[in-house]
Motif scaffolding. Structure first.
Motif, PDB file in Angstrom:
ATOM      1  N   UNK A   1      -5.588   1.648  -3.394  1.00 56.62           N
ATOM      2  CA  UNK A   1      -5.905   0.332  -2.872  1.00 56.62           C
ATOM      3  C   UNK A   1      -5.738   0.346  -1.359  1.00 56.62           C
TER       4      UNK A   1
ATOM      5  N   UNK B   1      -0.882   1.654  -6.095  1.00 61.84           N
ATOM      6  CA  UNK B   1      -0.148   0.391  -6.248  1.00 61.84           C
ATOM      7  C   UNK B   1       1.347   0.601  -6.500  1.00 61.84           C
TER       8      UNK B   1
ATOM      9  N   UNK C   1       6.263   2.414  -3.281  1.00 60.29           N
ATOM     10  CA  UNK C   1       7.220   1.441  -2.746  1.00 60.29           C
ATOM     11  C   UNK C   1       7.052   1.330  -1.236  1.00 60.29           C
TER      12      UNK C   1
ATOM     13  N   UNK D   1      11.962 -11.867   7.661  1.00 56.73           N
ATOM     14  CA  UNK D   1      13.048 -12.073   6.696  1.00 56.73           C
ATOM     15  C   UNK D   1      13.465 -10.739   6.075  1.00 56.73           C
TER      16      UNK D   1
ATOM     17  N   UNK E   1      14.459  -7.910   3.568  1.00 57.53           N
ATOM     18  CA  UNK E   1      14.141  -7.541   2.179  1.00 57.53           C
ATOM     19  C   UNK E   1      14.554  -6.089   1.977  1.00 57.53           C
ATOM     20  N   UNK E   2      14.779  -5.746   0.715  1.00 64.44           N
ATOM     21  CA  UNK E   2      15.110  -4.360   0.394  1.00 64.44           C
ATOM     22  C   UNK E   2      13.812  -3.638   0.072  1.00 64.44           C
TER      23      UNK E   2
ATOM     24  N   UNK F   1      12.462  -2.255  -3.244  1.00 66.34           N
ATOM     25  CA  UNK F   1      12.140  -3.159  -4.346  1.00 66.34           C
ATOM     26  C   UNK F   1      10.946  -4.045  -3.988  1.00 66.34           C
ATOM     27  N   UNK F   2      10.120  -3.527  -3.083  1.00 69.41           N
ATOM     28  CA  UNK F   2       8.878  -4.202  -2.717  1.00 69.41           C
ATOM     29  C   UNK F   2       7.782  -3.140  -2.803  1.00 69.41           C
ATOM     30  N   UNK F   3       6.664  -3.474  -3.407  1.00 71.02           N
ATOM     31  CA  UNK F   3       5.540  -2.546  -3.428  1.00 71.02           C
ATOM     32  C   UNK F   3       4.827  -2.623  -2.079  1.00 71.02           C
TER      33      UNK F   3
ATOM     34  N   UNK G   1       1.775  -2.606  -1.637  1.00 65.77           N
ATOM     35  CA  UNK G   1       0.643  -3.538  -1.770  1.00 65.77           C
ATOM     36  C   UNK G   1       1.086  -5.001  -1.628  1.00 65.77           C
ATOM     37  N   UNK G   2       2.363  -5.290  -1.934  1.00 64.42           N
ATOM     38  CA  UNK G   2       2.847  -6.667  -1.763  1.00 64.42           C
ATOM     39  C   UNK G   2       2.959  -7.031  -0.287  1.00 64.42           C
ATOM     40  N   UNK G   3       3.110  -6.023   0.557  1.00 62.52           N
ATOM     41  CA  UNK G   3       3.241  -6.292   1.996  1.00 62.52           C
ATOM     42  C   UNK G   3       1.886  -6.313   2.694  1.00 62.52           C
ATOM     43  N   UNK G   4       0.822  -6.125   1.927  1.00 65.45           N
ATOM     44  CA  UNK G   4      -0.534  -6.158   2.484  1.00 65.45           C
ATOM     45  C   UNK G   4      -0.739  -7.457   3.262  1.00 65.45           C
TER      46      UNK G   4
ATOM     47  N   UNK H   1       0.897  -8.551   5.757  1.00 63.65           N
ATOM     48  CA  UNK H   1       2.122  -9.112   6.333  1.00 63.65           C
ATOM     49  C   UNK H   1       2.608  -8.282   7.529  1.00 63.65           C
TER      50      UNK H   1
END
Ligand SMILES: Cc1cc2nc3c(=O)[nH]c(=O)nc-3n(C[C@H](O)[C@H](O)[C@H](O)COP(=O)(O)OP(=O)(O)OC[C@H]3O[C@@H](n4cnc5c(N)ncnc54)[C@H](O)[C@@H]3O)c2cc1C
Ligand code: FES
Ligand code: FES
Lengths: 158, 282
Positions: free
Chosen positions: A2, A19, A22, A55, A57-58, A61-63, A65-68, A70
């Motif tokens: 992705x 995906x 981490x 903010x 974050x650890x 424990x974040x992918x 792709x979740x930070x796409x 940001x």
């Protein structure tokens, strides 16, 4: 695979990632930011702490792709005009580190903490850093370092 | 510590999430903050082959005053609830309990919807929501339904949510004059509750009108301490200790590395007394 795009330490990065990758591994292995440390890899120690949109974050424990889309900030990106960030300076002055393994995470968590609660009491500082473990310092000097930044910010001599 | 490979879909809206759930069947899981799901995927205790990310749906993060109750969007994070002025004023039990979840980094990611849907009896918010007699709004391909917190949790990590349903909103009453408390007992900062007790107490002419008590980690689901609640109803505030001595009735706490089942029962009784006393003082 992705395609993701994020700003890391002020610079835009585009990457094709699995995906399941981490954010921690993306930052360390794809972008070569060794200052983001891997500790427990189980969301406990906080060594991997970075900021997403300011903010804490650890990143274990974040992918990625979740930070796409940001804005990600690591300890590498907090120096200002070639000078240490006040929190880095304070950890140095107050001896807030020994082996240094927890330090990048501690510094990122501390910056986020003071951003949300600039006048945090000693108790609030301790609670605000409960997600970060240090096996060396006994925490005393870490708390003092955060308080040093508060004093400098308030214009009081340390 | 790396999950099995999976496909990743971004839900643009709740309806889109429901469509994606239907398309992908049992293999799909919704992703909210990921702070319950990703750790178990990294341990390969969960192996969904499709993740449907709710994180891009902006209009699921809110706290709204709806007159007689407050509505909380499922994607509202613990840190948002901790700071929300409306919640602090009208339903302090929720903002306070949210502030005790994990650590700041966890609270920056974890959501109320994920906490509820995961159905973990050790989670703090579900027992607070039981004590508040909250309602959950659930949307699926069959339409929308509202389920009382008391009917939502079915068994260990099991809820009434069907595979194609999304929890969209949590509705909590305004506390008006009622007192509240949450007592979380843990061994170290950041840890999950060994036992937790939520209390909502209404006063009436110097006596206790009614008391509702939610128990964290006292069985396979969050529970109500119904025996203690009956004993407290209409009771004089001086009899709280006696009335809460039945707080562990009907529970089946487990024994583990943190505490024996007997010790958990003891904690449930002691913390219920403390919670009701604190609620009465508020
Ligand atoms: C180190 C650590 C410490 C923690 N400490 C505590 C603690 O002290 N107390 C506590 O209560 N919790 C604790 N947690 C859990 C934390 O609160 C989680 O954030 C929360 O339980 C799950 O929320 P989430 O948004 O991360 O959900 P996710 O992990 O994304 O999802 C959890 C589950 O719910 C489902 N789901 C998510 N959202 C929805 C929805 N809207 N509709 C339907 N299904 C949905 C997912 O498919 C998944 O199965 C801790 C977590 C960590 C990592
Ligand atoms: S490596 Fe992420 S919390 Fe320890
Ligand atoms: S300085 Fe060594 S772990 Fe903190």
């Amino acid at each position: 695979m992705r395609r993701i795009q994020m700003t890391v330490d002020g610079r835009a990065h585009v990457a094709e990632v699995e995906p399941r990758l981490l954010l921690l591994h993306h930052l360390r292995e794809n972008l070569g930011i060794g200052g983001v440390h891997t500790g427990c890899n189980t969301t406990s120690c906080g060594a991997c702490t970075v900021h997403i949109d300011g903010e804490s974050v650890k990143s274990c424990t974040v992918l990625a792709v979740q930070a796409d889309g940001h804005e990600v900030t690591t300890v590498r990106g907090i120096m200002e005009n070639g000078l240490w960030h006040p929190m880095q300076q304070a950890f140095h002055e107050a001896h807030g580190l020994q082996c240094g393994y927890c330090t990048p995470g501690m510094i990122m968590a501390s910056i986020s903490l003071l951003k949300e609660n600039p006048d945090a009491t000693e108790q609030e500082i301790r609670e605000g850093l409960e997600g970060n473990l240090c096996r060396c310092t006994g925490y005393e000097n870490i708390v003092k370092a955060v308080q040093l930044v508060q004093q400098h910010t308030n214009g009081q001599p340390a | 510590m790396i999950p099995i490979a999976f496909d990743y879909e971004v839900a643009e809206s709740v309806d889109h999430a429901i469509e994606l759930l239907k398309e992908n069947g049992d293999e799909a899981k919704l992703l909210a903050g990921g702070h319950s799901l990703l750790p178990i995927m990294k341990l390969r205790l969960a192996t969904p082959t499709v993740l449907i990310d709710l994180g891009r749906i902006d209009d699921l993060n809110y706290v709204r005053d709806e007159g007689d109750h407050l509505a909380i969007g499922a994607m509202t994070r613990h840190c948002d609830m901790e700071r929300d002025a409306t919640l602090q004023e009208q339903c302090g039990l929720i903002s306070y309990t949210a502030s005790l979840v994990g650590d700041p980094q966890v609270r920056h990611r974890g959501t109320i919807g994920g906490s509820v849907s995961h159905g973990d009896a050790a989670s703090d918010l579900p027992s607070a929501l039981l004590a508040l007699e909250a309602n959950f709004v659930i949307k699926g391909s069959g339409g929308e339904r509202t389920v009382a917190a008391g009917d939502f949790f079915e068994d260990y990590l099991q809820t009434t949510l069907a595979p194609d349903e999304v929890l969209t909103e949590i509705q909590v009453p305004k506390l008006n004059g009622a007192g509240w408390s949450y007592k979380k007992f843990n061994r170290r900062a950041q840890d999950w509750a060994v036992v937790g007790v939520a209390a909502v107490v209404e006063r009436s002419n110097g006596s206790i009108g009614s008391a509702r008590i939610g128990l964290t980690n006292m069985g396979s689901t969050p529970l109500r301490a119904t025996a203690a609640e009956s004993a407290l109803s209409g009771a004089d505030p001086s009899s709280v200790a006696e009335a809460t001595s039945s707080a562990d009735e009907g529970t089946s706490p487990s024994s583990d590395i943190a505490a024996s089942s007997e010790y958990r029962r003891h904690l449930a009784r002691v913390l219920s007394r403390r919670a009701v006393e604190e609620a009465l003082s508020r």
